[in-house]
Write a protein that holds these residues in place. Structure first.
Motif, PDB file in Angstrom:
ATOM      1  N   LEU A 329      -2.242   1.090  12.185  1.00  0.00           N
ATOM      2  CA  LEU A 329      -0.995   1.583  12.783  1.00  0.00           C
ATOM      3  C   LEU A 329       0.110   0.544  12.677  1.00  0.00           C
ATOM      4  N   ASP A 330      -0.208  -0.701  12.984  1.00  0.00           N
ATOM      5  CA  ASP A 330       0.788  -1.768  12.924  1.00  0.00           C
ATOM      6  C   ASP A 330       1.377  -1.908  11.521  1.00  0.00           C
ATOM      7  N   GLY A 331       0.510  -1.837  10.518  1.00  0.00           N
ATOM      8  CA  GLY A 331       1.002  -1.952   9.146  1.00  0.00           C
ATOM      9  C   GLY A 331       1.966  -0.850   8.784  1.00  0.00           C
ATOM     10  N   ALA A 332       1.650   0.392   9.194  1.00  0.00           N
ATOM     11  CA  ALA A 332       2.497   1.538   8.840  1.00  0.00           C
ATOM     12  C   ALA A 332       3.809   1.539   9.603  1.00  0.00           C
ATOM     13  N   VAL A 333       3.806   1.025  10.834  1.00  0.00           N
ATOM     14  CA  VAL A 333       5.047   0.933  11.610  1.00  0.00           C
ATOM     15  C   VAL A 333       5.944  -0.151  11.041  1.00  0.00           C
ATOM     16  N   ARG A 334       5.354  -1.295  10.732  1.00  0.00           N
ATOM     17  CA  ARG A 334       6.165  -2.423  10.273  1.00  0.00           C
ATOM     18  C   ARG A 334       6.698  -2.234   8.856  1.00  0.00           C
ATOM     19  N   ASP A 335       6.004  -1.451   8.019  1.00  0.00           N
ATOM     20  CA  ASP A 335       6.555  -1.236   6.679  1.00  0.00           C
ATOM     21  C   ASP A 335       7.500  -0.037   6.628  1.00  0.00           C
ATOM     22  N   GLY A 336       7.739   0.582   7.801  1.00  0.00           N
ATOM     23  CA  GLY A 336       8.719   1.660   7.886  1.00  0.00           C
ATOM     24  C   GLY A 336       8.195   3.039   7.555  1.00  0.00           C
ATOM     25  N   SER A 337       6.888   3.163   7.298  1.00  0.00           N
ATOM     26  CA  SER A 337       6.327   4.475   6.973  1.00  0.00           C
ATOM     27  C   SER A 337       6.399   5.409   8.177  1.00  0.00           C
ATOM     28  N   ILE A 338       5.900   4.950   9.324  1.00  0.00           N
ATOM     29  CA  ILE A 338       5.956   5.742  10.552  1.00  0.00           C
ATOM     30  C   ILE A 338       7.290   5.520  11.223  1.00  0.00           C
ATOM     31  N   LYS A 339       7.969   6.633  11.501  1.00  0.00           N
ATOM     32  CA  LYS A 339       9.314   6.579  12.076  1.00  0.00           C
ATOM     33  C   LYS A 339       9.370   7.307  13.412  1.00  0.00           C
ATOM     34  N   LYS A 340      10.414   7.062  14.155  1.00  0.00           N
ATOM     35  CA  LYS A 340      10.602   7.675  15.467  1.00  0.00           C
ATOM     36  C   LYS A 340      10.544   9.197  15.351  1.00  0.00           C
ATOM     37  N   GLY A 341       9.767   9.814  16.226  1.00  0.00           N
ATOM     38  CA  GLY A 341       9.631  11.258  16.236  1.00  0.00           C
ATOM     39  C   GLY A 341       8.456  11.780  15.435  1.00  0.00           C
ATOM     40  N   ASP A 342       7.808  10.911  14.639  1.00  0.00           N
ATOM     41  CA  ASP A 342       6.659  11.344  13.844  1.00  0.00           C
ATOM     42  C   ASP A 342       5.469  11.655  14.755  1.00  0.00           C
ATOM     43  N   VAL A 343       4.718  12.683  14.388  1.00  0.00           N
ATOM     44  CA  VAL A 343       3.506  13.058  15.113  1.00  0.00           C
ATOM     45  C   VAL A 343       2.302  12.459  14.395  1.00  0.00           C
ATOM     46  N   ILE A 344       1.504  11.689  15.138  1.00  0.00           N
ATOM     47  CA  ILE A 344       0.366  10.966  14.567  1.00  0.00           C
ATOM     48  C   ILE A 344      -0.929  11.496  15.164  1.00  0.00           C
ATOM     49  N   ALA A 345      -1.870  11.843  14.298  1.00  0.00           N
ATOM     50  CA  ALA A 345      -3.222  12.199  14.732  1.00  0.00           C
ATOM     51  C   ALA A 345      -4.105  10.979  14.550  1.00  0.00           C
ATOM     52  N   MET A 346      -4.678  10.485  15.656  1.00  0.00           N
ATOM     53  CA  MET A 346      -5.599   9.354  15.601  1.00  0.00           C
ATOM     54  C   MET A 346      -7.005   9.847  15.899  1.00  0.00           C
ATOM     55  N   ALA A 347      -8.004   9.252  15.257  1.00  0.00           N
ATOM     56  CA  ALA A 347      -9.385   9.640  15.510  1.00  0.00           C
ATOM     57  C   ALA A 347     -10.304   8.442  15.329  1.00  0.00           C
ATOM     58  N   GLY A 348     -11.166   8.216  16.313  1.00  0.00           N
ATOM     59  CA  GLY A 348     -12.174   7.173  16.235  1.00  0.00           C
ATOM     60  C   GLY A 348     -13.556   7.784  16.332  1.00  0.00           C
ATOM     61  N   PHE A 349     -14.534   7.147  15.721  1.00  0.00           N
ATOM     62  CA  PHE A 349     -15.900   7.675  15.745  1.00  0.00           C
ATOM     63  C   PHE A 349     -16.873   6.546  15.443  1.00  0.00           C
ATOM     64  N   GLY A 350     -18.028   6.587  16.078  1.00  0.00           N
ATOM     65  CA  GLY A 350     -19.007   5.551  15.776  1.00  0.00           C
ATOM     66  C   GLY A 350     -20.095   5.438  16.818  1.00  0.00           C
ATOM     67  N   ALA A 351     -20.589   4.205  16.997  1.00  0.00           N
ATOM     68  CA  ALA A 351     -21.770   3.957  17.819  1.00  0.00           C
ATOM     69  C   ALA A 351     -21.598   4.516  19.212  1.00  0.00           C
ATOM     70  N   GLY A 352     -22.728   4.937  19.749  1.00  0.00           N
ATOM     71  CA  GLY A 352     -22.717   5.545  21.076  1.00  0.00           C
ATOM     72  C   GLY A 352     -23.674   6.728  21.206  1.00  0.00           C
ATOM     73  N   LEU A 353     -23.515   7.754  20.398  1.00  0.00           N
ATOM     74  CA  LEU A 353     -22.372   8.023  19.521  1.00  0.00           C
ATOM     75  C   LEU A 353     -21.176   8.491  20.348  1.00  0.00           C
ATOM     76  N   THR A 354     -19.988   8.103  19.925  1.00  0.00           N
ATOM     77  CA  THR A 354     -18.767   8.609  20.520  1.00  0.00           C
ATOM     78  C   THR A 354     -17.817   9.028  19.417  1.00  0.00           C
ATOM     79  N   TRP A 355     -16.986  10.012  19.712  1.00  0.00           N
ATOM     80  CA  TRP A 355     -15.913  10.399  18.808  1.00  0.00           C
ATOM     81  C   TRP A 355     -14.785  10.989  19.625  1.00  0.00           C
ATOM     82  N   ALA A 356     -13.556  10.656  19.242  1.00  0.00           N
ATOM     83  CA  ALA A 356     -12.403  11.036  20.043  1.00  0.00           C
ATOM     84  C   ALA A 356     -11.146  11.088  19.195  1.00  0.00           C
ATOM     85  N   SER A 357     -10.195  11.899  19.644  1.00  0.00           N
ATOM     86  CA  SER A 357      -8.914  12.003  18.941  1.00  0.00           C
ATOM     87  C   SER A 357      -7.777  12.114  19.957  1.00  0.00           C
TER      88      SER A 357
END
Length: 363
Positions: A329-357
């Motif tokens: 996320l930091d890389g995309a914000v700092r290089d100007g790809s992600i801009k104000k008002g953009d809708v971002i879908a985040m998703a994590g998954f892994g040990a646990g097992l856990t998964w979330a968005s």
């Protein structure tokens, strides 16, 4: 420590069998009268020491083509002997605070998502001291590769309830400490890193639009890092002290984890979109846990997103567990790809097992 700032590049792998998962799903955007949450800063840090695929080929029977074609990973950053996870998290946090334009002593809460703290009892307290956040309480959240998403949701609830006004959420892991560098099925995947975001309360509409979270402990056998050692009685006949505590290396049943992720991740994103009252077409960016390029490609295809809409730094950093989403996320914000008002879908998954968005509106 010399930190590497992230860039937006390419992606890695994680998966397992699920049965009757415990499920959490609640609309956070519809709670009238509550404060809204807004992300106002982001930062990241990765160690300067780099292991390329060619470097790993000197340790195990592998090569660059084999690793790249199966995972999308070309390099990974790892802590050296003098570095700590806390210092990594400190630098990511300070960069996020700088972008947010607030001082550390203005924070009310610090949430550190990690499975590899420097201290078994937790790392948030160390981080609080290192950045000088004297007015904040801090605690850890351990949920492996889903940790940052779960910590973000937790932080938003503190803000919306009025308990906290400004919160620092950090994802940081150093899984290189628990890798068996003789096992080519795991040592090629993991790198170390940290990413952070600063959240603030706002009277504007909440930036966290929707969420969906799950756990299934039945899949824990497919991805774990178990305690090893013998339990010792407090008093022994010979008066010897207890055995030193230690953990085994990371164990992963790769095919099971891969099948789990390909099946579960697109669905959890769709559920979060439904929770937000949005459609697939409303998503501008997909920022997933950087585990495997094929998993990210499958999720993007199901959501109807182009490869250009997938934020990926996998080729450079590998799988950094709880750090991977904020690092990307930091890389995309700092290089100007992600801009104000953009809708971002985040998703994590892994040990646990856990998964979330979570579905977040930027800015």
């Amino acid at each position: 420590m010399s930190c590497r700032l992230p860039s937006t590049a390419s992606i890695a792998s994680c998966s397992a069998v699920i049965s009757q998962p415990v499920r959490f799903r609640r609309c956070v955007a519809a709670n009238a009268g509550m404060k809204g949450m807004k992300i106002i800063g982001v930062g990241s840090c990765a160690p300067s020491t780099v292991l390329s695929n060619d470097d790993l080929a000197k340790l195990v029977d592998t090569n660059d083509e084999w690793i790249s074609s199966r995972t999308g990973i070309q390099r990974r950053h790892v802590l050296d002997k003098e570095e700590t996870l806390s210092s990594l998290a400190q630098q990511a946090s300070e960069r996020a605070l700088e972008m947010a334009g607030i001082k550390a002593d203005e924070l009310d809460l610090i949430l550190l998502a990690t499975s590899s703290p420097d201290d078994l009892f937790g790392g948030a307290g160390q981080l609080q001291a290192l950045i000088g956040a004297k007015n904040a309480v801090g605690f850890d959240i351990t949920a492996a590769c889903s940790g940052f998403v779960l910590a973000l949701v937790t932080a938003s609830q503190f803000i919306r309830a009025g308990t906290s006004k400004r919160v620092l959420v950090v994802g940081a892991d150093a899984l290189s400490r628990f890798v068996d560098w003789r096992d080519r099925s795991t040592c090629i995947l993991f790198g170390d890193g940290s990413g952070a975001v600063v959240l603030t309360a706002t009277d504007e509409p909440c930036s966290l639009l929707g969420l969906d979270m799950h756990s299934d402990g039945n899949g824990q056998k497919s991805l774990n890092c178990m305690f090893q050692g013998e339990g010792k009685k407090a008093m022994q006949e010979n008066g010897a002290s207890s055995a030193a505590g230690a953990y085994n290396n990371i164990h992963m049943a790769g095919q099971e984890v891969y099948k789990f992720a390909v099946r579960s991740v697109p669905q959890v994103i769709e559920n979060a979109l439904s929770n937000a009252g949005l459609q697939k077409e409303d998503v501008d960016w997909l920022v997933m846990h950087q585990a495997n390029k094929r998993i990210m490609d499958a999720a993007a295809e199901r959501l109807g997103l182009s490869s250009e809409q997938v934020v990926s730094n996998l080729s450079e950093y590998g799988n950094t567990s709880a750090a991977s989403i904020p690092l990307a996320l930091d890389g995309a914000v700092r290089d100007g790809s992600i801009k104000k008002g953009d809708v971002i879908a985040m998703a994590g998954f892994g040990a646990g097992l856990t998964w979330a968005s979570v579905i977040v509106k930027w800015g």
